[in-house]
Design an enzyme around this catalytic site. Structure first.
Site, PDB file in Angstrom:
ATOM      1  N   ASP A  33       5.657   0.773   2.909  1.00 20.06           N
ATOM      2  CA  ASP A  33       5.004  -0.538   2.946  1.00 20.06           C
ATOM      3  C   ASP A  33       3.685  -0.561   2.180  1.00 20.06           C
ATOM      4  O   ASP A  33       3.142   0.482   1.825  1.00 20.06           O
ATOM      5  CB  ASP A  33       4.660  -0.875   4.406  1.00 20.06           C
ATOM      6  CG  ASP A  33       5.794  -1.598   5.094  1.00 20.06           C
ATOM      7  OD1 ASP A  33       6.756  -1.947   4.427  1.00 20.06           O
ATOM      8  OD2 ASP A  33       5.669  -1.811   6.323  1.00 20.06           O
TER       9      ASP A  33
ATOM     10  N   LYS B 174       5.090  -6.124   1.087  1.00 18.90           N
ATOM     11  CA  LYS B 174       5.207  -7.585   1.130  1.00 18.90           C
ATOM     12  C   LYS B 174       3.844  -8.252   1.055  1.00 18.90           C
ATOM     13  O   LYS B 174       3.656  -9.326   1.593  1.00 18.90           O
ATOM     14  CB  LYS B 174       5.900  -8.005   2.441  1.00 18.90           C
ATOM     15  CG  LYS B 174       7.388  -7.756   2.422  1.00 18.90           C
ATOM     16  CD  LYS B 174       8.078  -8.448   3.553  1.00 18.90           C
ATOM     17  CE  LYS B 174       8.190  -7.501   4.682  1.00 18.90           C
ATOM     18  NZ  LYS B 174       8.839  -7.848   5.852  1.00 18.90           N
TER      19      LYS B 174
ATOM     20  N   MET C 184      -3.383 -10.414  10.633  1.00 19.57           N
ATOM     21  CA  MET C 184      -2.905 -11.313   9.573  1.00 19.57           C
ATOM     22  C   MET C 184      -3.623 -12.664   9.607  1.00 19.57           C
ATOM     23  O   MET C 184      -3.003 -13.703   9.378  1.00 19.57           O
ATOM     24  CB  MET C 184      -1.382 -11.516   9.702  1.00 19.57           C
ATOM     25  CG  MET C 184      -0.619 -10.219   9.523  1.00 19.57           C
ATOM     26  SD  MET C 184       1.158 -10.390   9.754  1.00 19.57           S
ATOM     27  CE  MET C 184       1.268 -10.486  11.514  1.00 19.57           C
TER      28      MET C 184
HETATM   29  C1  LIG Z   1       2.380  -7.016   9.089  1.00 17.09           C
HETATM   30  S1  LIG Z   1       1.073  -6.507  10.130  1.00 17.09           S
HETATM   31  C2  LIG Z   1       1.645  -4.899  10.534  1.00 17.09           C
HETATM   32  C3  LIG Z   1       0.864  -4.261  11.640  1.00 17.09           C
HETATM   33  C4  LIG Z   1       1.271  -2.812  11.878  1.00 17.09           C
HETATM   34  N1  LIG Z   1       2.644  -2.696  12.274  1.00 17.09           N
HETATM   35  C5  LIG Z   1       0.384  -2.123  12.910  1.00 17.09           C
HETATM   36  O1  LIG Z   1       0.853  -1.758  13.996  1.00 17.09           O
HETATM   37  O2  LIG Z   1      -0.809  -1.908  12.592  1.00 17.09           O
HETATM   38  C6  LIG Z   1      -0.192  -6.203   8.940  1.00 17.09           C
HETATM   39  C7  LIG Z   1      -1.570  -6.567   9.483  1.00 17.09           C
HETATM   40  O3  LIG Z   1      -2.103  -5.481  10.220  1.00 17.09           O
HETATM   41  C8  LIG Z   1      -3.507  -5.444  10.062  1.00 17.09           C
HETATM   42  N2  LIG Z   1      -3.879  -4.138   9.490  1.00 17.09           N
HETATM   43  C9  LIG Z   1      -3.042  -3.113   9.266  1.00 17.09           C
HETATM   44  N3  LIG Z   1      -3.730  -2.026   8.816  1.00 17.09           N
HETATM   45  C10 LIG Z   1      -5.019  -2.400   8.766  1.00 17.09           C
HETATM   46  C11 LIG Z   1      -6.228  -1.719   8.399  1.00 17.09           C
HETATM   47  N4  LIG Z   1      -6.224  -0.439   8.009  1.00 17.09           N
HETATM   48  N5  LIG Z   1      -7.397  -2.391   8.471  1.00 17.09           N
HETATM   49  C12 LIG Z   1      -7.424  -3.669   8.894  1.00 17.09           C
HETATM   50  N6  LIG Z   1      -6.321  -4.361   9.245  1.00 17.09           N
HETATM   51  C13 LIG Z   1      -5.134  -3.728   9.198  1.00 17.09           C
HETATM   52  C14 LIG Z   1      -3.883  -6.610   9.176  1.00 17.09           C
HETATM   53  O4  LIG Z   1      -4.164  -7.708  10.018  1.00 17.09           O
HETATM   54  C15 LIG Z   1      -2.601  -6.834   8.417  1.00 17.09           C
HETATM   55  O5  LIG Z   1      -2.523  -8.144   7.913  1.00 17.09           O
END
Ligand SMILES: C[S@@+](CC[C@H](N)C(=O)[O-])C[C@H]1O[C@@H](n2cnc3c(N)ncnc32)[C@H](O)[C@@H]1O
Length: 257
Positions: free
Chosen positions: A39, A61, A174
Site C-alpha cells: 500500500d 490508493k 482520512m
Molecule cells: C485507509 S486508512 C488505513 C488505516 C490503517 N489500516 C491503520 O490501521 O493505520 C489510512 C489513514 O490512516 C491514517 N494514517 C495511516 N498512517 C499514518 C501515519 N503514519 N501518520 C498519520 N496518519 C496515518 C491517515 O488518516 C490515513 O488517511
C-alpha cells in the site's frame, strides 16, 4: 523441473510507518513471501528489509497519485498467488482498520486460496501515542472513538456528531482534507477551547504535529499540508502534549494585548 508453488495469501499489517513498528511475525511473512503487494503508506525502509529478488508491486490508493481500484487489487492478488505462490498483501497499520481487508479475503477465498492474517499496529493508536498523546487518561477521558469523518458519498458520518456529543477522545482518520469542515461540525457540540492535534507522517522521520484548540486551528491551517494523510485527535487528553502548554501561554499573553 520447475517447482509448483501452492497459492496462499497473507494479509500483513505493516504498522504505522516506521520500519521497526511491524510485528516480528509480519516481518517473517515478508521475508518468506514469493511476491509482495504493498500500500501507499508502507515505507521504503521496510521494503528494503526484504530480498531484492522478491518482486514488490505498489497497489496504493492515495489521492492525487495513480490509484488502484479495489477490484483490480483483488484480481492482482489472486493472479499472483497462482503465478508465484505466497503473496503477502502488505497493508498500512492493521489490515482491519479502514483497510477493506474483508473484501480481499472474501475474493481470494472464493478461489479456494487460503488466507492468513498478521495483525499490525494501527496508526489510530500508535501515531497519537508516539506524540505522547494518551487515548485514555484517568479523570480526563475513559474511552476513545476511532472514526472516519466522511461516508462513501462524501457526506459527514453520523458518528462524527455522536462522538462529538460524548466525552470520548476522538481519533479521526482520512480527515485532513476536510479539517476545517470537521472542526466546524465538532465545534457545534464541544467547547472552542478543546485541544486538537493534527499528526502527519506519524512515527516517521518527517513526522509533524500541529497542536491547537478548536478555536485557533483555523489560524494554523496554512501550516498543514493537506496532501499528506494524517490523524486528527480531539479531546482534553491532547492538553498533555508539551506544545499545548507553550501555545496556552501564547493564548493567555495575547488575550491581555
Ligand atoms: C485507509 S486508512 C488505513 C488505516 C490503517 N489500516 C491503520 O490501521 O493505520 C489510512 C489513514 O490512516 C491514517 N494514517 C495511516 N498512517 C499514518 C501515519 N503514519 N501518520 C498519520 N496518519 C496515518 C491517515 O488518516 C490515513 O488517511
Amino acid at each position: 523441473m520447475k517447482e509448483e508453488k501452492t497459492p496462499k495469501v497473507s494479509l500483513v499489517g505493516a504498522g504505522p510507518g516506521s520500519e521497526d513498528l511491524i510485528t516480528i511475525r509480519g516481518l517473517r511473512a515478508l521475508q518468506e513471501a514469493d511476491i509482495i503487494l504493498y500500500d501507499a503508506l508502507v515505507s521504503n525502509e521496510l521494503l528494503s528489509k526484504v530480498s531484492e529478488s522478491t518482486p514488490k508491486i505498489y497497489v496504493g490508493k492515495r489521492c492525487g497519485e495513480h490509484s488502484f481500484k479495489q477490484n483490480d487489487i483483488n484480481t492482482l492478488i489472486v493472479e499472483n498467488a497462482f503465478k508465484h505462490g505466497h503473496v503477502v498483501r502488505l497493508k498500512g497499520g492493521d489490515p482491519f482498520v479502514f483497510g477493506r481487508a474483508n473484501e480481499e479475503i472474501e475474493y481470494v477465498e472464493s478461489f479456494g486460496i487460503p488466507v492468513s492474517i498478521v495483525p499490525g499496529i494501527s496508526s489510530a493508536l500508535s501515531v497519537p501515542s508516539s506524540q505522547g498523546i494518551p487515548m485514555t487518561q484517568r479523570g480526563i477521558s475513559s474511552s476513545f472513538w476511532v472514526m472516519t469523518a466522511t461516508k462513501r458519498d462524501g457526506s459527514f458520518s453520523e458518528d462524527l456528531k455522536f462522538a462529538s456529543q460524548s466525552s470520548a477522545t476522538m481519533v479521526i482518520l482520512m480527515g485532513v482534507r476536510k479539517l476545517m469542515e470537521i472542526v466546524r461540525e465538532v465545534s457545534k457540540y464541544r467547547e472552542s477551547s478543546m485541544p486538537i492535534a493534527v499528526i502527519q507522517n506519524g512515527t516517521m522521520k518527517n513526522e509533524c504535529c500541529v497542536i491547537a484548540t478548536l478555536n485557533d486551528i483555523l489560524h494554523k491551517k496554512n501550516t498543514i499540508d493537506v496532501s499528506n494523510p494524517g490523524i486528527i485527535v480531539i479531546g482534553n487528553v491532547v492538553a498533555g502534549h508539551p506544545a499545548f502548554f507553550e501555545e496556552e501561554i501564547q493564548r493567555v499573553l495575547h488575550s491581555y494585548i
